[in-house]
Motif scaffolding. Sequence first.
Motif, PDB file in Angstrom:
ATOM      1  N   TYR A   1       5.550  -3.814  20.288  1.00 24.27           N
ATOM      2  CA  TYR A   1       5.352  -3.083  21.540  1.00 24.27           C
ATOM      3  C   TYR A   1       5.988  -3.830  22.711  1.00 24.27           C
ATOM      4  CZ  TYR A   1       1.924   0.317  19.668  1.00 24.27           C
ATOM      5  OH  TYR A   1       1.309   1.335  18.999  1.00 24.27           O
ATOM      6  N   ARG A   2       5.819  -5.152  22.712  1.00 18.83           N
ATOM      7  CA  ARG A   2       6.403  -5.939  23.797  1.00 18.83           C
ATOM      8  C   ARG A   2       7.916  -5.811  23.798  1.00 18.83           C
ATOM      9  NH1 ARG A   2       2.487 -10.206  22.110  1.00 18.83           N
ATOM     10  NH2 ARG A   2       0.686  -9.884  23.461  1.00 18.83           N
TER      11      ARG A   2
ATOM     12  N   LEU B   1      14.038   6.476  26.263  1.00 17.95           N
ATOM     13  CA  LEU B   1      13.511   6.834  24.949  1.00 17.95           C
ATOM     14  C   LEU B   1      14.103   5.884  23.916  1.00 17.95           C
ATOM     15  CD1 LEU B   1      11.881   9.131  23.433  1.00 17.95           C
ATOM     16  CD2 LEU B   1      14.109  10.148  22.984  1.00 17.95           C
ATOM     17  N   ILE B   2      13.250   5.272  23.121  1.00 20.15           N
ATOM     18  CA  ILE B   2      13.754   4.389  22.063  1.00 20.15           C
ATOM     19  C   ILE B   2      13.127   4.798  20.732  1.00 20.15           C
ATOM     20  CG2 ILE B   2      14.088   2.023  21.298  1.00 20.15           C
ATOM     21  CD1 ILE B   2      13.229   1.108  24.053  1.00 20.15           C
TER      22      ILE B   2
ATOM     23  N   LEU C   1       8.931   2.833  15.309  1.00 20.98           N
ATOM     24  CA  LEU C   1       8.304   2.976  16.608  1.00 20.98           C
ATOM     25  C   LEU C   1       9.099   3.899  17.512  1.00 20.98           C
ATOM     26  CD1 LEU C   1       8.000  -0.414  15.877  1.00 20.98           C
ATOM     27  CD2 LEU C   1       6.245   0.054  17.575  1.00 20.98           C
ATOM     28  N   LEU C   2       8.385   4.561  18.362  1.00 17.82           N
ATOM     29  CA  LEU C   2       9.061   5.384  19.353  1.00 17.82           C
ATOM     30  C   LEU C   2       8.404   5.153  20.702  1.00 17.82           C
ATOM     31  CD1 LEU C   2      10.542   8.822  18.786  1.00 17.82           C
ATOM     32  CD2 LEU C   2       9.316   8.420  20.897  1.00 17.82           C
ATOM     33  N   ALA C   3       9.200   4.796  21.672  1.00 17.15           N
ATOM     34  CA  ALA C   3       8.687   4.594  23.032  1.00 17.15           C
ATOM     35  C   ALA C   3       9.371   5.584  23.947  1.00 17.15           C
ATOM     36  CB  ALA C   3       8.969   3.174  23.499  1.00 17.15           C
TER      37      ALA C   3
ATOM     38  N   TYR D   1       3.885   4.557  23.911  1.00 12.21           N
ATOM     39  CA  TYR D   1       4.385   3.746  22.800  1.00 12.21           C
ATOM     40  C   TYR D   1       3.684   4.223  21.540  1.00 12.21           C
ATOM     41  CZ  TYR D   1       6.025   0.864  26.599  1.00 12.21           C
ATOM     42  OH  TYR D   1       6.662   0.431  27.729  1.00 12.21           O
ATOM     43  N   THR D   2       4.444   4.571  20.531  1.00 12.90           N
ATOM     44  CA  THR D   2       3.810   5.043  19.300  1.00 12.90           C
ATOM     45  C   THR D   2       4.334   4.252  18.108  1.00 12.90           C
ATOM     46  OG1 THR D   2       5.540   6.712  19.175  1.00 12.90           O
ATOM     47  CG2 THR D   2       3.400   7.418  20.030  1.00 12.90           C
ATOM     48  N   CYS D   3       3.481   4.146  17.105  1.00 11.67           N
ATOM     49  CA  CYS D   3       3.856   3.431  15.898  1.00 11.67           C
ATOM     50  C   CYS D   3       3.590   4.335  14.702  1.00 11.67           C
ATOM     51  CB  CYS D   3       3.048   2.145  15.815  1.00 11.67           C
ATOM     52  SG  CYS D   3       3.237   1.320  14.241  1.00 11.67           S
TER      53      CYS D   3
END
Lengths: 227, 637
Positions: free
Chosen positions: B533-534, B549-550, B559-561, B570-572
């Motif tokens: 996340y960091r 968007l990543i 992961l998608l941020a 932030y999602t995992c």
Amino acid sequence: MGESLPRVHGGAQQHSDTLRRPVHTLRVKMVLLGSSGVGKSSLALRFSKDEFRSTSPTVGCAYLTQVVHLSNATLRFEIWDTAGQEKYHSVTPLYYRGAHVALLVYDITQRETFVRAQVWLKELEKQYIPGSTVIWLVGNKGDLAHDRQVPLEEGESLASNKGLYFIETSALSGEQVNELLQSVAHRVFECIGAQQGGLTEWQETPTVDLRHKDSFNLFASCCKVGP
Amino acid sequence: MKVSVDIRHSVQHGDGTKPDWDGIMETANHQEGEAAAVKIGDSPLESNQPADSLAASFSLLENHMFPDPVESNGSAAVSRIEPVNSQPPDVSAEHLGLDEKPPSDQVMKLDPEKTKTECQNDVSMQPADGTTEDDATDNDQSDSGEFVVTMLAKAKLEEQGIGVKGRSSPLLEAGTQESSSFTSHRDEDVTADSWRQHRKHVFVLSEAGKPIYSRYGSEEALSSTMGVMMALVSFVQSGDNIIRSVYSDEHTVVFLQKGPLVLVCVSSSRQSEQQLQGELLYVYYQIISMLTQASISRIFEHKKNYDLRRLLAGSEKILDGLLNLVDSDPSFLLSAVHCLPLASSLRDSLSQILQKAITPNLVFSILIAKNQLLTIVQEKTVIEDSRLEPADVHLLLNLIGASSAFQAGEIWTPICLPLFNPDCYFYAYISYLDPPECTVCLLLLSTDKEAFYSVAECKRKIEEAMMAQNSLSLIAKAGTYSVSQVGVSDLRHFMYKPFDVPDNYRQLTQFTSPEMEAPYSSEEEKMRLLDLYRYMHGRIHSTSRPLKLIYHVAERETLLAWVTSKFELYTCFSPLVTKACAITAITKLLRWIKKEEDRLFIRYPPKYSTTPNPSKSSRGGKSDQQDSTDNGFLSLL
């Protein structure tokens, strides 16, 4: 100095059981002063809960209460356990102002804390009219007597020179802690309670659910000392 | 102008006036040449010498902190200048940086013979080896830091025409006074490998180079290292620049100067410079919250080499606790407050209870359970002035964790909320409502230091009302939620932070997040997810190339941020989720959050009015308690 006083605790117990007649409950403000790490919080915890736990440094000031029953009165101790850390020194007068009892605590294994206790005494003397505050010099950590740096006699002689009461305690083992509270109760009742307006009466506010023992009278002044 | 130094490649220097930097750092060959220049004591002075020494200091610091991995790069120079090592730390701390301008010219005048003599009295752990500046190649790293310090201190003295005499050591004195409240990691051997391997070191020092705090190891054992840090700061400062960071393969060193304090972070956590700087800022704020900015500046104006540890004694635990929280709690990363999910009816009733229990000068009433916010009620005029910042709430939560309220019953303490007003104290009343479990905590903030009894009376009212409504048992049932409640398969975890929208303008920034469940239940795995996340957060908020968007396929998860004008998310997911799947899942997640938002967030924070005299509580208002409490510190000097 530190003489043992007649135990009244048992008698007081019946007192509260059989009670139908009004008993005076007087408020006593007690403050613990001394260097960081001498065991003020541990003593306070002994006073209020008769427990011992290793503690973290006190943040600001902790407030605890304990009721002591004497034969002719009940004293409600409001204990202000101050932080020994230097950063709080500038706010400490806030806590010791109006105190009926001051315990100057030092660690018998750290001479520096004994010196520091004398500095606290000077602080107190600046603020108070003699007679309005009962001051005890308390040498704590009696269980570490093998590492002692401050001899018993030294504490005693300082106390007698300055007109203080003296006792050595161990918050860890609990030795002399209850004795200390009992003698404080007697002394403060004799010295201050007898004076007109020396101790104010503690009353629960009318709205209070009686199950709550820790409640405060909003309007009663806690700071009335001396005539 | 800002300088960013990167040892791996080259030095990026703002104005390009010190071209030698590149050469020094670039290759080993160049280093040899430059190091020789540093070594020769009586070489003619040149304008670029400060830069030379600076470069040497960088590598010295690198070498001291983490010798092995960077050996091949920057530290070759170090072994060359190694022999002229060792100055007792007291000298450095005493004289280093007393002057704003570093004694750059004098550095090279240092007589190696003299320095060697100093070594005899060295109090550091390393035996002073009798070698001269010849080709000593031993890697005596732990003393290496002292080289620059030695030169600086010496030069400073020569500048003033005083010799080095007297071994007065304020640091050592202070050390012996330290109370027994040392925790074990304060006793760590700072020369040991285990010390170097800590993931994140944090140091705080004064502008005079005096150690104030170290996360690991005792401050006095690290005085020479801190001296080097201060040397770096001063060198760069002398060129009207500010040092921000140093990069090596394994570590990032980040500097933050705040008033008379210098904060340094040495991290192998791969976080971005901005994130590390943000963490240092939290450390600074925590110090401010205990002492106020005004008193810190006054103290150092008065006495430049004041040992601030005197005032912070006993507070190390608070700082340690903060740093542990910063590492393990994403609230700090997101600059948002985590509140405990609660049925909105229950939250409202709690707020009403707080709203009714008021007394003059009460400004904030905060209810906390399981270290998360239940509700917060604020004084009207106060929030018109400014809102309570998440960082201030974090500091309060950390203070509660460090206080002994759980055993004492009631705490009354001065505390400053640095983002609200860095120069003023509030008085905080802290008490648990459910002894002996101690999970539900009440925090009442007043501007009146005399208000203890009336504030304690508020607590009594609150306690009573909560008992009547059976609130405590209802709160006990509340807790964090499971991601499975969202009903999106493959979604393992998320963090959602809504931004201010018009209807909750000036509201406390919050975020919501489910519990970390398998496979993230162990401490290591939790940390690994937080690190991911960091990383995503760092990319999103990169100053050079921010992203919106990543989609990131990591080794063991995807992961998608996503950041929009309305939220940051932030999602995992489990590993094999495609981008299209993830986007669909996020749509579902957002719908679920929308549906649940009354439960997940404090939607409409209630207010009360307690202040007869509004100026007393307002941000700009100079309240009397500031004077009476702050001035006390000066008497200690």
